[in-house]
Design an enzyme around this catalytic site. Structure first.
Site, short mmCIF file in Angstrom:
data_model
loop_
_atom_site.label_atom_id
_atom_site.label_comp_id
_atom_site.label_asym_id
_atom_site.label_seq_id
_atom_site.Cartn_x
_atom_site.Cartn_y
_atom_site.Cartn_z
N HIS A 1 4.73 5.62 11.52
CA HIS A 1 4.33 5.47 10.28
C HIS A 1 3.19 6.52 9.92
O HIS A 1 2.04 6.54 9.86
CB HIS A 1 3.49 4.18 9.93
CG HIS A 1 3.21 3.89 8.58
ND1 HIS A 1 3.25 4.58 7.70
CD2 HIS A 1 2.95 2.42 8.07
CE1 HIS A 1 3.01 3.85 6.50
NE2 HIS A 1 2.67 2.87 6.81
N ARG B 1 0.97 -1.18 -0.06
CA ARG B 1 -0.26 -0.13 -0.02
C ARG B 1 0.77 1.20 -0.10
O ARG B 1 0.66 2.25 -0.91
CB ARG B 1 -1.06 0.06 1.25
CG ARG B 1 -2.13 -0.78 1.12
CD ARG B 1 -2.51 -1.42 2.37
NE ARG B 1 -1.51 -2.53 2.73
CZ ARG B 1 -1.67 -3.49 2.36
NH1 ARG B 1 -2.74 -4.10 1.74
NH2 ARG B 1 -0.87 -4.57 2.64
N THR B 2 1.86 1.54 0.68
CA THR B 2 2.61 2.56 0.97
C THR B 2 3.40 2.99 -0.21
O THR B 2 3.02 4.10 -0.64
CB THR B 2 3.49 2.62 2.11
OG1 THR B 2 2.60 2.05 3.44
CG2 THR B 2 3.80 4.02 2.75
N ARG C 1 11.19 3.93 3.66
CA ARG C 1 10.78 2.95 4.65
C ARG C 1 12.00 2.31 4.93
O ARG C 1 12.75 1.83 4.21
CB ARG C 1 9.66 1.95 4.30
CG ARG C 1 9.32 1.04 5.21
CD ARG C 1 8.40 0.05 4.64
NE ARG C 1 7.02 0.79 4.98
CZ ARG C 1 5.92 0.20 5.08
NH1 ARG C 1 5.64 -1.18 4.66
NH2 ARG C 1 4.58 1.06 5.12
N LYS D 1 25.98 -4.46 0.59
CA LYS D 1 27.36 -4.33 0.55
C LYS D 1 28.26 -3.82 1.70
O LYS D 1 29.26 -3.50 1.75
CB LYS D 1 28.03 -3.76 -0.81
CG LYS D 1 27.46 -4.34 -2.20
CD LYS D 1 27.79 -3.54 -3.34
CE LYS D 1 26.91 -3.46 -4.65
NZ LYS D 1 27.14 -2.54 -5.39
N1 CP Z 1 -0.32 -0.09 5.92
C1 CP Z 1 0.87 -0.53 5.35
O1 CP Z 1 1.85 0.12 5.62
O2 CP Z 1 0.84 -1.47 4.27
P1 CP Z 1 2.25 -1.62 3.54
O3 CP Z 1 3.08 -2.44 4.35
O4 CP Z 1 1.55 -2.80 2.44
O5 CP Z 1 2.61 -0.46 2.99
#
Ligand code: CP
Length: 302
Positions: free
Chosen positions: A130, A51-52, A102, A81
């Site tokens: 998040h 999603r993100t 991320r 590496k």
């Molecule tokens: N909600 C969320 O962060 O989903 P993903 O890990 O698929 O990005």
């Protein structure tokens, strides 16, 4: 230009402004189609995501931007590496106009922002934050209720390692008369530091041990997956599962949210119930992330 590292950056006013912008974008996305046509965004994911990452990519494309992507940074970037995160960021800094990242380290966004001169947007940092997920959660709640003040929120699942919970609590606690209820296995109870943060901001937090202890008129049941990838050993399965019988204990206005992916904490049998809003919630990731990107470039007044 603005970083988005964590939810503690927001005031009630600045959050409302961002939610309003996302609402305008959702109603009229065409208006913003060239807003970032001169920008290249680096999208670096060192942890898995559906999603993100894809909603950020969709948001960038809808804004007319271009992107360079590392989909599986842990194994496909030079991190494998032995390159440090700082060195990687120093390099990306010369390739792109903003970075969406991320990473598994709790402080990865802050580390990146120390090195980068381009805006850094946190797309998930370890178990800590998040922020864009919490923003889309707030957007979804506001869309349904028309306000956040007076919210009765139940947080379920993994309240220790679930970063979406930690970010969401930062944001809901900016509003008035919010009540938060926690329902989880003992091993996943909300850490003291978040309970204290809520207390300091005048938010009531009540730990519960069964669905029957929760008020029937809660606004949101916010479930989360046990984040098994973030701890050693086996801490068992989710005990508090939302199925038809459980959902029917609550009001017709109680909505069910989940950042997804789900495993076994919400049964598919409620997916067609209009109170199950987790897929609509995921779709709201696009307008919210478009708003975040515009804000990063100070183009939020278009
Ligand atoms: N909600 C969320 O962060 O989903 P993903 O890990 O698929 O990005």
């Amino acid at each position: 230009m603005k970083n988005l590292l964590g939810c503690n950056q927001f005031t009630k006013e600045s959050l409302n402004e961002l939610l309003n912008l996302a609402e305008k974008i959702k109603k009229n996305p065409e208006k913003y189609k060239d807003a970032l046509s001169d920008k290249i965004i680096a999208v670096m994911f060192f942890e898995p995501s559906t999603r993100t990452r894809m909603s950020f990519e969709s948001a960038i494309l809808k804004l007319g931007g271009k992107m360079i992507v590392t989909e599986n940074g842990k194994s496909n970037s030079s991190a494998t590496k032995g390159e440090t995160l700082e060195d990687t960021i120093n390099v990306i800094n010369g390739y792109a106009d903003a970075l969406v990242m991320r990473h598994s380290l709790d402080d990865s966004a802050e580390i990146a922002a120390k090195v980068a001169t381009i805006p850094v947007i946190n797309a998930g940092s370890g178990k800590k934050e998040h922020p864009t997920q919490a923003l889309l959660d707030m957007f979804t709640i506001n869309e349904k209720r028309g306000k956040i003040d007076g919210l009765k929120l139940v947080i379920l699942g993994d309240l220790v390692y679930g970063r979406t919970i930690h970010s969401l609590l930062e944001l809901v606690s900016l509003y008035d008369n919010v009540e938060v209820y926690g329902l989880s296995k003992e091993v996943f109870e909300l850490p003291e530091k978040y309970i204290n943060m809520l207390k300091d901001r005048g938010i009531t937090y009540k730990k519960c041990t069964s669905f029957d202890e929760l008020p029937k008129d809660v606004d949101v049941l916010y479930h989360t997956r046990i984040q098994a990838e973030r701890f050693e050993g086996d801490l068992g399965k989710e005990e508090f599962i939302i199925n038809k019988e459980v959902l029917n204990k609550f009001s017709k206005d109680t909505i069910v949210l989940h950042p997804l992916p789900r495993v076994d904490e919400i049964l598919a049998e409620i997916d067609t119930d209009e109170r199950a809003m987790y897929f609509k919630q995921a779709h709201n990731g696009v307008p919210i992330r478009m708003a975040v990107l515009l804000r990063a470039f100070d183009r939020d007044n278009i």
